[in-house]
Write a protein that holds these residues in place. Structure first.
Motif, PDB file in Angstrom:
ATOM      1  N   ASP A  27      36.188  26.410  22.160  1.00 50.97           N
ATOM      2  CA  ASP A  27      34.830  25.898  22.172  1.00 50.97           C
ATOM      3  C   ASP A  27      34.076  26.504  20.982  1.00 50.97           C
ATOM      4  OD1 ASP A  27      32.347  24.971  22.760  1.00 50.97           O
ATOM      5  OD2 ASP A  27      32.012  26.280  24.496  1.00 50.97           O
ATOM      6  N   CYS A  69      40.716  45.820   5.983  1.00 51.64           N
ATOM      7  CA  CYS A  69      39.933  45.103   4.966  1.00 51.64           C
ATOM      8  C   CYS A  69      39.775  45.886   3.664  1.00 51.64           C
ATOM      9  CB  CYS A  69      38.559  44.758   5.514  1.00 51.64           C
ATOM     10  SG  CYS A  69      38.683  43.744   6.983  1.00 51.64           S
ATOM     11  N   PRO A 103      28.681  42.095  15.672  1.00 55.19           N
ATOM     12  CA  PRO A 103      27.369  42.560  15.162  1.00 55.19           C
ATOM     13  C   PRO A 103      27.396  44.025  14.735  1.00 55.19           C
ATOM     14  CG  PRO A 103      27.077  41.216  17.139  1.00 55.19           C
ATOM     15  CD  PRO A 103      28.564  41.416  16.977  1.00 55.19           C
ATOM     16  N   GLY A 109      35.766  47.595   6.494  1.00 61.49           N
ATOM     17  CA  GLY A 109      36.387  46.987   7.672  1.00 61.49           C
ATOM     18  C   GLY A 109      36.861  47.994   8.688  1.00 61.49           C
TER      19      GLY A 109
HETATM   20  O1  UT7 Z   1      36.678  41.940   7.708  1.00 57.69           O
HETATM   21  C1  UT7 Z   1      36.682  42.731   8.832  1.00 57.69           C
HETATM   22  C2  UT7 Z   1      35.341  43.147   9.161  1.00 57.69           C
HETATM   23  N1  UT7 Z   1      34.713  42.155   9.993  1.00 57.69           N
HETATM   24  C3  UT7 Z   1      33.496  41.777   9.727  1.00 57.69           C
HETATM   25  O2  UT7 Z   1      32.934  42.177   8.740  1.00 57.69           O
HETATM   26  C4  UT7 Z   1      32.824  40.882  10.738  1.00 57.69           C
HETATM   27  C5  UT7 Z   1      31.367  41.229  10.835  1.00 57.69           C
HETATM   28  N2  UT7 Z   1      30.670  40.428  11.845  1.00 57.69           N
HETATM   29  C6  UT7 Z   1      30.432  39.133  11.681  1.00 57.69           C
HETATM   30  O3  UT7 Z   1      30.787  38.553  10.672  1.00 57.69           O
HETATM   31  C7  UT7 Z   1      29.644  38.422  12.760  1.00 57.69           C
HETATM   32  O4  UT7 Z   1      29.219  39.363  13.712  1.00 57.69           O
HETATM   33  C8  UT7 Z   1      30.463  37.300  13.474  1.00 57.69           C
HETATM   34  C9  UT7 Z   1      30.651  36.134  12.530  1.00 57.69           C
HETATM   35  C10 UT7 Z   1      31.790  37.823  13.945  1.00 57.69           C
HETATM   36  C11 UT7 Z   1      29.689  36.792  14.686  1.00 57.69           C
HETATM   37  O5  UT7 Z   1      28.427  36.316  14.296  1.00 57.69           O
HETATM   38  P1  UT7 Z   1      27.129  36.836  15.058  1.00 57.69           P
HETATM   39  O6  UT7 Z   1      25.999  36.113  14.450  1.00 57.69           O
HETATM   40  O7  UT7 Z   1      27.104  38.331  14.992  1.00 57.69           O
HETATM   41  O8  UT7 Z   1      27.368  36.312  16.529  1.00 57.69           O
HETATM   42  P2  UT7 Z   1      27.532  37.120  17.897  1.00 57.69           P
HETATM   43  O9  UT7 Z   1      28.836  37.806  17.956  1.00 57.69           O
HETATM   44  O10 UT7 Z   1      26.292  37.934  18.136  1.00 57.69           O
HETATM   45  O11 UT7 Z   1      27.565  35.949  18.954  1.00 57.69           O
HETATM   46  C12 UT7 Z   1      26.446  35.064  19.120  1.00 57.69           C
HETATM   47  C13 UT7 Z   1      26.841  33.953  20.076  1.00 57.69           C
HETATM   48  C14 UT7 Z   1      27.488  34.454  21.375  1.00 57.69           C
HETATM   49  O12 UT7 Z   1      27.042  33.605  22.416  1.00 57.69           O
HETATM   50  P3  UT7 Z   1      25.833  34.035  23.387  1.00 57.69           P
HETATM   51  O13 UT7 Z   1      26.275  35.311  24.040  1.00 57.69           O
HETATM   52  O14 UT7 Z   1      24.650  34.220  22.489  1.00 57.69           O
HETATM   53  O15 UT7 Z   1      25.722  32.887  24.314  1.00 57.69           O
HETATM   54  C15 UT7 Z   1      28.943  34.225  21.151  1.00 57.69           C
HETATM   55  O16 UT7 Z   1      29.652  34.041  22.365  1.00 57.69           O
HETATM   56  O17 UT7 Z   1      27.824  33.104  19.467  1.00 57.69           O
HETATM   57  C16 UT7 Z   1      28.951  32.949  20.361  1.00 57.69           C
HETATM   58  N3  UT7 Z   1      30.150  32.779  19.556  1.00 57.69           N
HETATM   59  C17 UT7 Z   1      30.563  31.573  19.126  1.00 57.69           C
HETATM   60  N4  UT7 Z   1      30.091  30.343  19.310  1.00 57.69           N
HETATM   61  C18 UT7 Z   1      30.759  29.326  18.723  1.00 57.69           C
HETATM   62  C19 UT7 Z   1      31.002  33.724  19.087  1.00 57.69           C
HETATM   63  N5  UT7 Z   1      31.960  33.156  18.351  1.00 57.69           N
HETATM   64  C20 UT7 Z   1      31.729  31.820  18.370  1.00 57.69           C
HETATM   65  C21 UT7 Z   1      32.381  30.730  17.784  1.00 57.69           C
HETATM   66  N6  UT7 Z   1      31.878  29.497  17.990  1.00 57.69           N
HETATM   67  N7  UT7 Z   1      33.490  30.865  17.026  1.00 57.69           N
END
Ligand code: UT7
Length: 349
Positions: free
Chosen positions: A28, A114, A242, A337
Motif C-alpha cells: 500500500d 551508506c 525520521p 547512514g
Molecule cells: O541511507 C540510509 C539512511 N536512511 C535514510 O537516510 C532515511 C532517512 N529517512 C527518510 O528518508 C524518511 O524518514 C522516510 C522517507 C523513510 C520516511 O519519510 P517520513 O516523511 O519521515 O515519513 P514517516 O516515516 O514519518 O511516515 C509518515 C507516514 C506514516 O503513516 P501515519 O503513521 O502518518 O499514518 C507511514 O506509515 O507515511 C506512512 N508511510 C508510507 N505511506 C505510503 C511510510 N512509508 C510509506 C510508503 N507509502 N512507502
C-alpha cells in the motif's frame, strides 16, 4: 608525502527498472507519497539469479580499471564496501578477486553501509599515501532487492532502496594540486538499532529490550535464524526513518564543514558536492545549510533510489561522465547512514 588520485571510475546499474507504480502491486503505497517524501521516481533491480552484488561490482570495476589504463592483474589491493554481500562470509572482495582473475592480492570488505564507500576510499588512500600499494580498486555495490520486505509492513524502507555498483582505481600522484586532500570518518554506536538488520546474527537478543524471539536449550541450532524471526520479519532491515533523517541533516553538513576547515577552504570553493543519495530532501537540506547553488550539487536518487555503498561512486561517475566534474575541480563526498556512521572526503580532481 604523495597523494592518491582517482585514476579510473565506473558504475553499473541493472537493466530492470522498477517504478513507484510497480511497487503498488506489492504494498500500500503511492507514487505521490514516494516522490514527495524521497524524490525517488524509479530504481533498478538486479536479475534475481543472474546478478549478484559481486557481479555488479565486477562490471563497475571493469570500466574503472579500463579507464585507468591498466588491467585487473595490475590491481594490488581490493577494498569492497557492501551491506548486501553474496555470502554471509566470505566477503565480496575475494569473489571479485576470483571473478576478475586477479593475482593473490589482499581483499578487504568494509561494512559501513551508506558511508561504506567513503570509508573504503579513506582506507585505500592511507595505503597509497604510505607507498604500500600502487593500484587499489575500491568498490561499492548493493543488491538490496533480494532482502527487502515487499509487503506493506516494510514499505517505509523497501520503496527507498535500489541496486547498483560503482568503483574507482586509486593511484599515487606526486602532483600536489591533485588527488584526495583529506577524509573524515565518524560513528555513533548509541544509534546502532535505529537502522539495522538484526538477523541472521550472533546477538542472541543481548541488545534487545523486548525480544520477539526467545531462546532455550531445545532451540540450540536455531539461534542464528529461527522460524519466529522469520514470522516477525526480523530478517529484514528496520529503520526509524525520521530519527535517521534528523541526524543526517546535521551530520552531513558538519562533516563537509570539517573537511573544508581542515584544508583552509569554504563551501564557496566546492565545485561539486556528491551527497549520499538517501533522500532528495536530505540532500536539499545539506545544500541549503552549506549555501550551495544547484550546480554545485549532484543528485540522481530520482532514477536509482538509495543504493547505499554504491550511491556515492555511481553519482560521482555520472557527474564526471556528464562533464560536470573537470580537472582541477574541488569535489566533496559526504555520506551518513546505519551505525550511525558518517564520512566526508575532499578531492582535487
Ligand atoms: O541511507 C540510509 C539512511 N536512511 C535514510 O537516510 C532515511 C532517512 N529517512 C527518510 O528518508 C524518511 O524518514 C522516510 C522517507 C523513510 C520516511 O519519510 P517520513 O516523511 O519521515 O515519513 P514517516 O516515516 O514519518 O511516515 C509518515 C507516514 C506514516 O503513516 P501515519 O503513521 O502518518 O499514518 C507511514 O506509515 O507515511 C506512512 N508511510 C508510507 N505511506 C505510503 C511510510 N512509508 C510509506 C510508503 N507509502 N512507502
Amino acid at each position: 608525502m604523495q597523494r592518491s588520485k582517482i585514476a579510473g571510475i565506473g558504475y553499473y546499474v541493472p537493466k530492470n527498472v522498477f517504478t513507484n507504480e510497480d511497487l503498488k502491486k506489492y504494498m500500500d503505497t503511492s507514487d505521490e507519497w514516494i516522490q514527495e517524501r524521497t524524490g525517488i521516481q524509479e530504481r533498478r533491480y538486479a536479475d534475481r539469479t543472474g546478478e549478484t552484488t559481486t557481479t555488479m561490482g565486477v562490471k563497475a570495476a571493469t570500466i574503472a580499471i579500463e579507464r585507468a589504463g591498466i588491467t585487473p592483474q595490475d590491481i594490488d589491493f581490493i577494498v569492497f564496501a557492501t551491506l548486501s554481500p553474496d555470502y554471509y562470509f566470505p566477503g565480496c572482495g575475494v569473489l571479485l578477486q576470483r571473478a576478475m582473475k586477479m593475482k593473490e592480492i589482499g581483499a578487504l570488505d568494509v561494512r559501513n553501509q551508506c558511508s561504506g564507500f567513503v570509508y573504503a576510499l579513506s582506507v585505500a588512500d592511507q595505503f597509497i599515501k604510505t607507498g604500500m600499494y600502487k593500484n587499489i580498486l575500491v568498490v561499492g555495490a548493493e543488491k538490496h532487492s533480494f532482502g527487502l520486505d515487499f509487503s506493506t509492513r516494510g514499505r517505509n524502507i523497501s520503496v527507498i532502496f535500489g541496486d547498483g555498483a560503482g568503483a574507482v582505481v586509486l593511484q599515487p600522484t606526486q602532483n600536489q594540486n591533485q588527488g584526495i586532500l583529506s577524509t573524515h570518518l565518524h560513528s555513533d554506536g548509541d544509534s546502532a538499532e535505529i537502522l539495522a538488520m538484526f538477523n541472521p546474527g550472533t546477538h542472541g537478543n543481548h541488545w534487545v529490550e523486548n525480544p520477539v524471539a526467545t531462546f532455550d536449550e531445545a532451540e540450540m541450532g536455531q539461534m542464528f535464524m529461527s522460524h519466529a524471526m522469520i514470522d516477525e520479519a526480523q530478517n529484514f532491515p528496520n529503520m526509524d526513518g525520521p530519527a535517521v533523517f534528523k541526524k543526517a541533516i546535521v551530520k552531513m553538513p558538519e562533516v563537509v564543514q570539517e573537511a573544508l576547515t581542515a584544508n583552509g577552504l569554504t563551501s564557496a570553493d566546492i565545485n561539486m558536492l556528491i551527497p549520499h543519495q538517501a533522500n532528495l530532501r536530505i540532500a536539499q537540506f545539506v545544500q541549503h545549510k552549506l549555501q550551495l547553488r544547484d550546480d554545485q550539487v549532484y543528485n540522481n536518487i530520482q532514477k536509482y533510489g538509495n543504493t547505499t555503498a554504491a550511491s556515492v561512486p555511481i553519482a560521482l561517475c555520472e557527474a564526471w561522465e556528464q562533464g560536470k566534474i573537470k580537472e582541477g575541480d574541488l569535489v566533496c563526498l559526504a555520506a551518513f547512514g546505519s551505525g550511525f556512521t558518517w564520512a566526508g572526503a575532499l578531492i582535487r580532481w
